[in-house]
Motif scaffolding. Sequence first.
Motif, mmCIF file in Angstrom:
data_model
loop_
_atom_site.group_PDB
_atom_site.id
_atom_site.type_symbol
_atom_site.label_atom_id
_atom_site.label_comp_id
_atom_site.label_asym_id
_atom_site.label_seq_id
_atom_site.Cartn_x
_atom_site.Cartn_y
_atom_site.Cartn_z
ATOM 1 N N LYS A 34 0.735 -1.115 0.149
ATOM 2 C CA LYS A 34 0.073 -0.094 -0.028
ATOM 3 C C LYS A 34 0.943 1.270 0.063
ATOM 4 N N ASP A 35 2.076 1.282 -0.067
ATOM 5 C CA ASP A 35 3.248 2.369 -0.033
ATOM 6 C C ASP A 35 3.483 2.445 -1.351
ATOM 7 N N ASP A 36 3.030 1.488 -2.317
ATOM 8 C CA ASP A 36 3.806 1.619 -3.800
ATOM 9 C C ASP A 36 2.745 2.154 -4.821
ATOM 10 N N ASN A 37 3.358 3.120 -5.669
ATOM 11 C CA ASN A 37 2.571 3.688 -6.887
ATOM 12 C C ASN A 37 3.199 2.684 -7.937
ATOM 13 N N VAL A 38 2.267 2.357 -8.787
ATOM 14 C CA VAL A 38 2.602 1.274 -9.735
ATOM 15 C C VAL A 38 2.159 1.737 -11.118
ATOM 16 N N ILE A 39 2.994 1.344 -11.989
ATOM 17 C CA ILE A 39 2.527 1.465 -13.628
ATOM 18 C C ILE A 39 2.163 0.262 -14.061
ATOM 19 N N GLU A 40 1.188 -0.094 -14.710
ATOM 20 C CA GLU A 40 1.214 -1.438 -15.363
ATOM 21 C C GLU A 40 1.048 -0.946 -16.848
ATOM 22 N N ILE A 41 1.526 -1.761 -17.475
ATOM 23 C CA ILE A 41 1.792 -1.495 -19.008
ATOM 24 C C ILE A 41 1.032 -3.002 -19.773
ATOM 25 N N LEU A 94 6.748 9.552 -19.194
ATOM 26 C CA LEU A 94 7.008 9.039 -17.888
ATOM 27 C C LEU A 94 7.002 10.030 -16.807
ATOM 28 N N LYS A 95 7.992 10.949 -16.920
ATOM 29 C CA LYS A 95 8.183 12.094 -15.916
ATOM 30 C C LYS A 95 6.837 12.767 -15.678
ATOM 31 N N GLY A 96 6.182 13.081 -16.544
ATOM 32 C CA GLY A 96 4.958 13.898 -16.537
ATOM 33 C C GLY A 96 4.105 13.154 -15.850
ATOM 34 N N VAL A 97 3.945 11.710 -15.958
ATOM 35 C CA VAL A 97 3.060 10.763 -15.458
ATOM 36 C C VAL A 97 3.252 10.636 -13.994
ATOM 37 N N VAL A 98 4.442 10.548 -13.861
ATOM 38 C CA VAL A 98 4.937 10.342 -12.355
ATOM 39 C C VAL A 98 4.789 11.520 -11.411
ATOM 40 N N ASP A 99 4.963 12.548 -12.047
ATOM 41 C CA ASP A 99 4.896 14.118 -11.346
ATOM 42 C C ASP A 99 3.057 14.096 -11.169
ATOM 43 N N LYS A 100 2.509 14.056 -11.961
ATOM 44 C CA LYS A 100 1.126 14.033 -11.869
ATOM 45 C C LYS A 100 0.337 13.062 -11.016
ATOM 46 N N TYR A 101 0.487 12.138 -11.009
ATOM 47 C CA TYR A 101 -0.133 11.041 -10.406
ATOM 48 C C TYR A 101 0.366 10.389 -9.216
ATOM 49 N N PHE A 102 1.789 10.497 -9.038
ATOM 50 C CA PHE A 102 2.701 10.101 -7.833
ATOM 51 C C PHE A 102 3.441 10.984 -7.339
ATOM 52 N N ASP A 103 2.942 12.224 -7.319
ATOM 53 C CA ASP A 103 3.761 13.367 -6.751
ATOM 54 C C ASP A 103 5.288 13.427 -6.872
ATOM 55 N N GLY A 104 5.717 12.790 -8.037
ATOM 56 C CA GLY A 104 7.047 12.797 -8.325
ATOM 57 C C GLY A 104 7.821 11.551 -7.576
ATOM 58 N N ASP A 105 7.293 10.854 -6.777
ATOM 59 C CA ASP A 105 7.700 9.659 -6.106
ATOM 60 C C ASP A 105 8.105 8.633 -7.368
ATOM 61 N N HIS A 129 15.046 6.370 -15.131
ATOM 62 C CA HIS A 129 15.440 6.682 -13.724
ATOM 63 C C HIS A 129 14.355 6.893 -12.834
ATOM 64 N N LEU A 130 13.238 6.423 -13.078
ATOM 65 C CA LEU A 130 11.920 6.776 -12.341
ATOM 66 C C LEU A 130 11.357 5.821 -11.526
ATOM 67 N N MET A 131 11.934 4.465 -11.761
ATOM 68 C CA MET A 131 11.664 3.133 -11.111
ATOM 69 C C MET A 131 12.184 2.746 -10.122
ATOM 70 N N LYS A 132 11.576 2.020 -9.038
ATOM 71 C CA LYS A 132 12.097 1.356 -8.136
ATOM 72 C C LYS A 132 12.630 -0.159 -8.577
ATOM 73 N N LEU A 192 13.508 -6.517 -12.399
ATOM 74 C CA LEU A 192 14.670 -5.655 -12.582
ATOM 75 C C LEU A 192 14.752 -4.901 -11.077
ATOM 76 N N HIS A 193 15.629 -5.282 -10.605
ATOM 77 C CA HIS A 193 15.915 -4.514 -9.352
ATOM 78 C C HIS A 193 16.860 -3.426 -9.561
ATOM 79 N N VAL A 194 16.172 -2.084 -9.848
ATOM 80 C CA VAL A 194 16.809 -1.068 -10.437
ATOM 81 C C VAL A 194 17.911 -0.381 -9.483
ATOM 82 N N LEU A 195 19.163 -0.202 -9.971
ATOM 83 C CA LEU A 195 20.157 0.239 -9.010
ATOM 84 C C LEU A 195 20.126 1.634 -8.947
ATOM 85 N N ASP A 196 20.510 2.160 -7.710
ATOM 86 C CA ASP A 196 20.855 3.698 -7.481
ATOM 87 C C ASP A 196 21.876 4.085 -8.448
#
Length: 272
Positions: A34-41, A94-105, A129-132, A192-196
């Motif tokens: 419940k802490d996760d924002n998700v994009i489904e493709i 993608l950045k626009g979507v993340v900013d709009k719907y996920f508050d940039g998280d 560079h927007l994915m966990k 894919l565990h995205v690296l920092d």
Amino acid sequence: MRVKGFNTKKKLGQNFIFDEGILSKIADLADITKDDNVIEIGAGLGTLTREIVERAKNVVAYEIDDEAVGILRDKLREYKNLIILNDDIMKADLKGVVDKYFDGDKCKVVANLPYYITSPIIMKLLESHLMKDITILIQKEVAERICAEPGSKEYGVLTVAVNYYSKPEMLLELPPEVFSPKPKVSSTLIKLHVLDEPPVFVKNEKLFFKVVKASFGQRRKVITNSLKSLNIDQSLILNALLKCGIDLKQRGETLSIEKFAELANAIDDMKM
């Protein structure tokens, strides 16, 4: 969620899963909370979407098929944490979507990707560079390429590129029989565990990927010949290879990501 009268579109690579046990397992392996924002493709008919949206904080579901979008909006209208976008993920901001719907998280991605466009979608997601993390159902052969070892026939540009941005993990193999319509090949769920930070230090990322692509351009050629396509002075290339301890008769597909980084850095240094 089976829909009478719905015709799958082969050109869109539509292959749906209706087995609730498998869908639940995919969502569990995606580790959505419940802490996760998700994009489904490729939400399709919403079978996996339902599993995701019940676990997540917010979900943005992409679906390019107009007919499927109508069904999605009807069948999943009860979920207030779901946004359905009738759009092509490859054209998405993608950045626009993340900013709009996920508050940039940063968010997670879950997808049953069409086989014909798997690699471009993966690279778009990683390069944003927007994915966990990214949990995707893809053709088994592509999953094996992503996780391949240097020197194997599966090892290639995609292997190096994906491992530059993430640490891949194969989670589950699914046979053709669990899909409708049934594809001709098996599928693999991979995370894919995205690296920092990339696992290697690269001075010039653009040059690094040019070196990688050139090295795999003609797999049967030794690396000295493959790198001629870079249009860089050959003596500089030879000196860089020697500096890195790479045999001049070695083939590019035998180099690890660490060696590619070392070689690209050496070439960059000598060009200065």
